[in-house]
Design a protein around this motif. Structure first.
Motif, PDB file in Angstrom:
ATOM      1  N   PHE A  72      64.217  72.152  67.494  1.00 39.72           N
ATOM      2  CA  PHE A  72      64.202  73.446  67.815  1.00 39.72           C
ATOM      3  C   PHE A  72      64.253  74.559  66.872  1.00 39.72           C
ATOM      4  CE2 PHE A  72      68.416  72.315  68.936  1.00 39.72           C
ATOM      5  CZ  PHE A  72      69.299  73.310  68.512  1.00 39.72           C
ATOM      6  N   GLN A  73      64.733  73.878  65.519  1.00 37.88           N
ATOM      7  CA  GLN A  73      65.078  74.775  64.529  1.00 37.88           C
ATOM      8  C   GLN A  73      64.605  74.270  63.077  1.00 37.88           C
ATOM      9  OE1 GLN A  73      66.023  78.072  64.056  1.00 37.88           O
ATOM     10  NE2 GLN A  73      65.171  77.485  61.819  1.00 37.88           N
ATOM     11  N   LYS A 210      79.021  80.102  59.701  1.00 38.49           N
ATOM     12  CA  LYS A 210      78.111  80.777  59.233  1.00 38.49           C
ATOM     13  C   LYS A 210      76.627  80.287  58.695  1.00 38.49           C
ATOM     14  CE  LYS A 210      80.054  80.941  54.464  1.00 38.49           C
ATOM     15  NZ  LYS A 210      80.453  81.782  53.504  1.00 38.49           N
ATOM     16  N   PHE A 211      75.806  80.757  58.913  1.00 41.19           N
ATOM     17  CA  PHE A 211      74.314  80.024  58.737  1.00 41.19           C
ATOM     18  C   PHE A 211      73.571  81.080  57.663  1.00 41.19           C
ATOM     19  CE2 PHE A 211      74.887  79.240  63.520  1.00 41.19           C
ATOM     20  CZ  PHE A 211      75.090  77.943  63.360  1.00 41.19           C
ATOM     21  N   GLU A 212      72.797  80.271  56.781  1.00 40.22           N
ATOM     22  CA  GLU A 212      71.905  80.621  55.804  1.00 40.22           C
ATOM     23  C   GLU A 212      70.472  80.371  56.453  1.00 40.22           C
ATOM     24  OE1 GLU A 212      72.472  82.148  52.921  1.00 40.22           O
ATOM     25  OE2 GLU A 212      74.289  81.446  52.130  1.00 40.22           O
ATOM     26  N   PHE A 213      69.638  81.594  56.144  1.00 40.55           N
ATOM     27  CA  PHE A 213      68.421  81.317  56.614  1.00 40.55           C
ATOM     28  C   PHE A 213      67.363  81.581  55.464  1.00 40.55           C
ATOM     29  CE2 PHE A 213      70.112  81.636  60.856  1.00 40.55           C
ATOM     30  CZ  PHE A 213      69.479  80.607  61.505  1.00 40.55           C
ATOM     31  N   GLY A 214      66.206  81.281  55.248  1.00 42.29           N
ATOM     32  CA  GLY A 214      65.376  81.882  54.326  1.00 42.29           C
ATOM     33  C   GLY A 214      64.035  81.882  55.087  1.00 42.29           C
ATOM     34  N   LEU A 215      63.108  82.367  54.175  1.00 42.78           N
ATOM     35  CA  LEU A 215      61.443  82.369  54.517  1.00 42.78           C
ATOM     36  C   LEU A 215      60.677  81.730  53.496  1.00 42.78           C
ATOM     37  CD1 LEU A 215      61.284  86.482  55.109  1.00 42.78           C
ATOM     38  CD2 LEU A 215      61.417  84.647  56.913  1.00 42.78           C
ATOM     39  N   PHE A 216      59.951  80.952  54.113  1.00 44.34           N
ATOM     40  CA  PHE A 216      58.829  80.118  53.438  1.00 44.34           C
ATOM     41  C   PHE A 216      57.734  80.091  54.120  1.00 44.34           C
ATOM     42  CE2 PHE A 216      56.902  76.224  52.219  1.00 44.34           C
ATOM     43  CZ  PHE A 216      57.186  76.012  50.899  1.00 44.34           C
ATOM     44  N   ASP A 217      56.565  80.763  53.516  1.00 45.33           N
ATOM     45  CA  ASP A 217      55.397  80.559  54.132  1.00 45.33           C
ATOM     46  C   ASP A 217      55.583  81.521  55.486  1.00 45.33           C
ATOM     47  OD1 ASP A 217      54.063  79.626  52.181  1.00 45.33           O
ATOM     48  OD2 ASP A 217      53.771  77.677  53.121  1.00 45.33           O
ATOM     49  N   ASP A 218      56.376  82.652  55.494  1.00 44.65           N
ATOM     50  CA  ASP A 218      56.550  83.531  56.566  1.00 44.65           C
ATOM     51  C   ASP A 218      57.224  82.915  57.750  1.00 44.65           C
ATOM     52  OD1 ASP A 218      55.334  85.703  55.363  1.00 44.65           O
ATOM     53  OD2 ASP A 218      53.141  85.149  55.971  1.00 44.65           O
ATOM     54  N   GLU A 219      57.689  81.727  57.299  1.00 38.46           N
ATOM     55  CA  GLU A 219      58.427  80.974  58.700  1.00 38.46           C
ATOM     56  C   GLU A 219      59.941  80.983  58.221  1.00 38.46           C
ATOM     57  OE1 GLU A 219      58.341  77.024  61.017  1.00 38.46           O
ATOM     58  OE2 GLU A 219      58.072  76.732  58.969  1.00 38.46           O
ATOM     59  N   LEU A 220      60.735  81.251  59.472  1.00 37.12           N
ATOM     60  CA  LEU A 220      62.242  81.365  59.095  1.00 37.12           C
ATOM     61  C   LEU A 220      62.926  80.134  59.195  1.00 37.12           C
ATOM     62  CD1 LEU A 220      64.258  83.478  58.980  1.00 37.12           C
ATOM     63  CD2 LEU A 220      65.007  83.323  61.453  1.00 37.12           C
ATOM     64  N   LEU A 221      63.518  79.462  58.117  1.00 37.05           N
ATOM     65  CA  LEU A 221      63.988  78.228  58.033  1.00 37.05           C
ATOM     66  C   LEU A 221      65.481  78.251  57.782  1.00 37.05           C
ATOM     67  CD1 LEU A 221      61.717  76.569  55.317  1.00 37.05           C
ATOM     68  CD2 LEU A 221      61.289  76.743  57.711  1.00 37.05           C
ATOM     69  N   LEU A 222      66.137  77.353  58.486  1.00 37.91           N
ATOM     70  CA  LEU A 222      67.585  77.166  58.417  1.00 37.91           C
ATOM     71  C   LEU A 222      67.740  76.478  57.138  1.00 37.91           C
ATOM     72  CD1 LEU A 222      70.341  77.297  59.457  1.00 37.91           C
ATOM     73  CD2 LEU A 222      69.910  74.966  60.685  1.00 37.91           C
TER      74      LEU A 222
END
Length: 297
Positions: A72-73, A210-222
């Motif tokens: 789911f993530q 605390k979580f970190e997220f990043g964008l890759f090809d416009d997708e939000l990744l954990l």
């Protein structure tokens, strides 16, 4: 006998992009190499000696959670725990064993995504003064370590040095855009609720994380580390008692020791005595064992 901790790491011929409090990040061209050292920090100071195998625990717990939540993530992982290293990295296999992951080159969001399920730390201090946590109004009558009626999302800015600063959701939206902020909040709450339920069944309360997220090809990744004793407040469920601070699996044990010293919490930090190192290592290994059901090989 404790192994020697890995405190510094350079890989000749491979460019290091960043050296954090714990992690070293190397450039592999279209991918990144994350390596967790055995460094430990407290009060924003890196201790001169580390906790042997701590980096392995952080990495393997992160792998575990990424796998648990893959359905789911989406996340940034490209490697698996037992993958063979690329030829480029094989000369460094002994140093990297158990403590590295190869990941996508995501663009990290400019916010930390913090979820709090219990009243602790700076949240408890603020509640005592204003009955709020990060500006969010809470019911009257809560005690230290009380479970909150519902988990709350309390984003923070990222500080290269010093403390991250709590900000409102509106401020977070201005930094990353309202759509991304909404997605990050929704994902953070879903991950926390899933992990809290899972961990509780294994004798661990995840008080906050605390979580970190990043964008890759416009997708939000954990990205980065996930639900480790460094990024979360872990409490043993069988010793939980509201109205006081809790024993923990995280580096609070090191902080508590440092509070007994005549040290002004500025560098250079004092060396940790062997018994504190040993007890800390045992706490990290215990957290890994409880969560995964495995002993660290």
């Amino acid at each position: 006998m404790l192994n020697e901790p890995l405190l510094q790491l350079d890989l000749p011929g491979i460019r290091k992009l960043k050296s954090g409090k714990v992690r070293e990040v190397f450039d592999l061209g279209d991918r990144l190499l994350f390596v967790a050292t055995d460094r430990i920090s407290a009060f924003d100071c890196i201790m001169p000696n580390g906790i042997p195998r701590k980096g392995e625990v952080l990495t393997q717990i992160s792998y575990f959670w990424f796998d648990q939540m893959a359905s789911f993530q989406p996340n940034h992982l490209l490697s698996k725990p037992n993958d063979s290293l690329p030829i480029l990295l094989q000369p460094y296999a002994a140093q990297l064993a158990g403590r590295c992951m190869i990941v996508k080159k995501a663009q990290p969001l400019a916010i930390e995504c913090v979820v709090r399920g219990y009243l602790a730390g700076s949240g408890w201090k603020e509640y005592q003064e204003r009955q709020t946590v990060c500006g969010i109004k809470l019911p009257a009558g809560l005690k230290e370590s009380s479970e909150l009626p519902e988990p709350i999302f309390t984003p923070a800015t990222k500080a290269e040095s010093g403390h991250d600063e709590n900000i409102s959701f509106e401020e977070a939206s201005k930094l990353v855009g309202s759509d991304i902020a909404e997605k990050a909040r929704s994902a953070s709450m879903k991950i926390y609720k899933f992990a809290r339920e899972y961990a509780r069944q294994r004798g661990i309360i995840i008080a906050d994380t605390k979580f970190e997220f990043g964008l890759f090809d416009d997708e939000l990744l954990l990205i980065d580390e996930v639900l480790t004793p460094d990024s979360s407040r872990f409490w043993p469920a069988d010793q939980y008692q509201p109205g006081r601070s809790q024993p923990s699996f995280d580096k609070q044990f090191v902080r508590d020791y440092l509070e007994t010293l005549d040290w002004d919490k500025t560098p250079p930090a004092p060396k940790l005595p062997p018994e504190v190192v040993e007890k800390s290592q045992a706490k990290y290994l215990d957290a890994y064992h409880r969560l995964t059901g495995q002993l660290l090989g």
